[in-house]
Design a protein around this motif. Structure first.
Motif, mmCIF file in Angstrom:
data_model
loop_
_atom_site.group_PDB
_atom_site.id
_atom_site.type_symbol
_atom_site.label_atom_id
_atom_site.label_comp_id
_atom_site.label_asym_id
_atom_site.label_seq_id
_atom_site.Cartn_x
_atom_site.Cartn_y
_atom_site.Cartn_z
ATOM 1 N N GLU A 1 0.822 -1.194 0.000
ATOM 2 C CA GLU A 1 0.000 0.000 0.000
ATOM 3 C C GLU A 1 0.865 1.257 0.000
ATOM 4 O O GLU A 1 1.992 1.247 0.507
ATOM 5 N N SER A 2 0.297 2.328 -0.540
ATOM 6 C CA SER A 2 0.954 3.636 -0.495
ATOM 7 C C SER A 2 -0.111 4.718 -0.574
ATOM 8 O O SER A 2 -1.278 4.424 -0.878
ATOM 9 N N SER B 1 -3.150 3.559 -2.905
ATOM 10 C CA SER B 1 -2.863 2.591 -3.956
ATOM 11 C C SER B 1 -2.360 1.301 -3.319
ATOM 12 O O SER B 1 -1.717 1.333 -2.270
ATOM 13 N N CYS B 2 -2.650 0.196 -3.968
ATOM 14 C CA CYS B 2 -2.129 -1.096 -3.526
ATOM 15 C C CYS B 2 -1.616 -1.826 -4.762
ATOM 16 O O CYS B 2 -2.397 -2.222 -5.629
ATOM 17 N N TYR C 1 -4.771 1.560 6.925
ATOM 18 C CA TYR C 1 -5.552 0.976 5.836
ATOM 19 C C TYR C 1 -4.753 -0.150 5.196
ATOM 20 O O TYR C 1 -3.568 0.020 4.863
ATOM 21 N N TYR C 2 -5.432 -1.281 5.030
ATOM 22 C CA TYR C 2 -4.799 -2.487 4.509
ATOM 23 C C TYR C 2 -5.480 -2.941 3.226
ATOM 24 O O TYR C 2 -6.708 -2.929 3.110
ATOM 25 N N GLY D 1 -1.384 -6.616 2.817
ATOM 26 C CA GLY D 1 -0.261 -5.700 2.756
ATOM 27 C C GLY D 1 0.118 -5.255 4.159
ATOM 28 O O GLY D 1 -0.598 -5.549 5.119
ATOM 29 N N PRO D 2 1.228 -4.528 4.290
ATOM 30 C CA PRO D 2 1.680 -4.059 5.612
ATOM 31 C C PRO D 2 0.853 -2.897 6.140
ATOM 32 O O PRO D 2 0.925 -2.583 7.336
ATOM 33 N N GLY D 3 0.093 -2.250 5.276
ATOM 34 C CA GLY D 3 -0.756 -1.150 5.698
ATOM 35 C C GLY D 3 -0.125 0.210 5.464
ATOM 36 O O GLY D 3 1.099 0.349 5.352
ATOM 37 N N THR D 4 -0.987 1.220 5.397
ATOM 38 C CA THR D 4 -0.551 2.604 5.273
ATOM 39 C C THR D 4 -1.390 3.458 6.217
ATOM 40 O O THR D 4 -2.611 3.300 6.300
#
Length: 112
Positions: free
Chosen positions: A6-7, A21-22, A94-95, A103-106
């Motif tokens: 994620e970003s 975005s993922c 947010y994942y 994902g690791p999350g943002t």
């Protein structure tokens, strides 16, 4: 090796917007229903939005319906979450999720 990254998170004022975005690799993107979850401090992880490969009838949690839009790009193997009219209660990690992968999350922080 499957990776979801994620970003796009950050600090934004109430009423502002962010686009998450993922980026997905290691699996056949078109086969999977893609979802966004979030987890606020002290709360359980909750489903925010989901989208099929055909973009038909995306799912939204009641708390975000009308403010958030989920979309996907099968060329870029990326799923997006456009978040508008953000509120303090949207503050969370947010994942991105697909199948059994996370994902690791943002971090998204909504604060004045």
């Amino acid at each position: 090796q499957v990776q979801l990254v994620e970003s796009g998170g950050g600090l934004v004022q109430p009423g502002g917007s962010l686009r998450l975005s993922c980026s997905v690799s290691g699996l056949t993107f078109s086969l999977y229903y893609m979802t966004w979850y979030r987890q606020a401090p002290g709360k359980e992880r909750e489903l925010v939005a989901g989208i099929s490969n055909g973009d038909v009838n995306p799912y939204y949690a009641i708390a975000v319906k009308g403010r958030f839009t989920i979309s996907r790009d099968s060329v870029k193997n990326t799923v997006y979450l456009q978040m508008n009219r953000l509120k303090s209660e949207d503050t969370a990690i947010y994942y991105c999720h697909a199948a059994n992968y996370w994902g690791p999350g943002t971090q998204v922080t909504v604060s004045s």
